[in-house]
Design a protein around this motif. Sequence first.
Motif, PDB file in Angstrom:
ATOM      1  N   ALA A  96      -7.460  10.155  -1.073  1.00 16.35           N
ATOM      2  CA  ALA A  96      -7.807   9.366   0.112  1.00 16.35           C
ATOM      3  C   ALA A  96      -6.643   8.483   0.545  1.00 16.35           C
ATOM      4  N   GLN A  97      -5.913   7.922  -0.411  1.00 15.78           N
ATOM      5  CA  GLN A  97      -4.767   7.087  -0.070  1.00 15.78           C
ATOM      6  C   GLN A  97      -3.666   7.904   0.607  1.00 15.78           C
TER       7      GLN A  97
ATOM      8  N   LYS B 199       0.843  -1.198   0.000  1.00 11.46           N
ATOM      9  CA  LYS B 199       0.000   0.000   0.000  1.00 11.46           C
ATOM     10  C   LYS B 199       0.879   1.249   0.000  1.00 11.46           C
ATOM     11  N   LEU B 200       0.261   2.359  -0.306  1.00 12.46           N
ATOM     12  CA  LEU B 200       0.930   3.647  -0.195  1.00 12.46           C
ATOM     13  C   LEU B 200       1.123   3.974   1.280  1.00 12.46           C
ATOM     14  N   ALA B 201       2.341   4.348   1.647  1.00 15.01           N
ATOM     15  CA  ALA B 201       2.617   4.625   3.053  1.00 15.01           C
ATOM     16  C   ALA B 201       3.846   5.511   3.188  1.00 15.01           C
ATOM     17  N   VAL B 202       3.966   6.120   4.366  1.00 16.48           N
ATOM     18  CA  VAL B 202       5.228   6.743   4.753  1.00 16.48           C
ATOM     19  C   VAL B 202       6.112   5.611   5.255  1.00 16.48           C
ATOM     20  N   PRO B 203       7.243   5.320   4.594  1.00 16.92           N
ATOM     21  CA  PRO B 203       8.038   4.165   5.014  1.00 16.92           C
ATOM     22  C   PRO B 203       8.585   4.327   6.430  1.00 16.92           C
ATOM     23  N   LEU B 204       8.784   3.215   7.082  1.00 14.78           N
ATOM     24  CA  LEU B 204       9.304   3.249   8.443  1.00 14.78           C
ATOM     25  C   LEU B 204      10.664   3.937   8.511  1.00 14.78           C
ATOM     26  N   THR B 205      11.441   3.839   7.443  1.00 21.02           N
ATOM     27  CA  THR B 205      12.744   4.507   7.409  1.00 21.02           C
ATOM     28  C   THR B 205      12.599   6.018   7.493  1.00 21.02           C
ATOM     29  N   VAL B 206      11.544   6.561   6.910  1.00 21.91           N
ATOM     30  CA  VAL B 206      11.286   8.004   6.979  1.00 21.91           C
ATOM     31  C   VAL B 206      10.664   8.367   8.325  1.00 21.91           C
ATOM     32  N   ARG B 207       9.727   7.551   8.785  1.00 18.71           N
ATOM     33  CA  ARG B 207       9.071   7.828  10.076  1.00 18.71           C
ATOM     34  C   ARG B 207      10.083   7.865  11.214  1.00 18.71           C
ATOM     35  N   ALA B 208      11.133   7.047  11.111  1.00 18.33           N
ATOM     36  CA  ALA B 208      12.151   7.019  12.160  1.00 18.33           C
ATOM     37  C   ALA B 208      12.969   8.303  12.214  1.00 18.33           C
TER      38      ALA B 208
END
Length: 228
Positions: free
Chosen positions: A219-220, A173-182
């Motif tokens: 929406a995504q 799915k479309l997401a903010v990757p965990l690497t960026v969130r960190a």
Amino acid sequence: MQLESIDTHLWHATHAFKANGLPITTRMTVVRLPGRKLLVHSPVPMPPDSELWRQMQGLGTVAFVVAPNKMHHLFLAPCAAAFPDAVVYGPQGLAHKRPDLAARLRELPAGDVTEWLPDLEHLAFEGIPAGNESVWFHRPSATLIVTDLLQWMAGDLPWPTRAYATLTGVRRKLAVPLTVRALVRDRAAAARSAERVLRWPFTRVVMAHNQVIDSDAHAQVARALAVF
């Protein structure tokens, strides 16, 4: 590698390479502004007299070359050299990271760049200083242009890339990757930027890694940015 049309005055090309040993693709987006001025977003290799370079010549004059964050600068110098009359933009901090480009590099502001209006609106996404990514809204095609902030690595990929995409949450799915969130250092600032992005009435998302989303795009993105 060649340019493909996304919409009127909007094209893209993808380049496969390895980043820290990981097979990956990245996307260059080209926007044609009024007066046949071209903006090259997140450039890929484009040697003079290559097919891609010749295609660019047919679309207009390359007036702007942009590194959209502090990570997407690998091919900035050769692209700038290929188009010596272009204005080269990059995020805050890139000149320190790339002193070889400092003399030519113009820092992206927090908001809009006058020369790109009214077709292309700009926002520096706050709260993630390690990347200092900017996002764009191409109003004529209702397209949001992002780089690493939002990802969706779909399709047939080498197994290491599939594993990486799964681990970072961007395989299905479309997401903010965990690497960026960190890397978020100011969540309130990131939330403000996310809210500002969602004010744009976009119906398409073009991202570097690796999809172009034409269905239910707003929406995504809203669901993905809700992490802030």
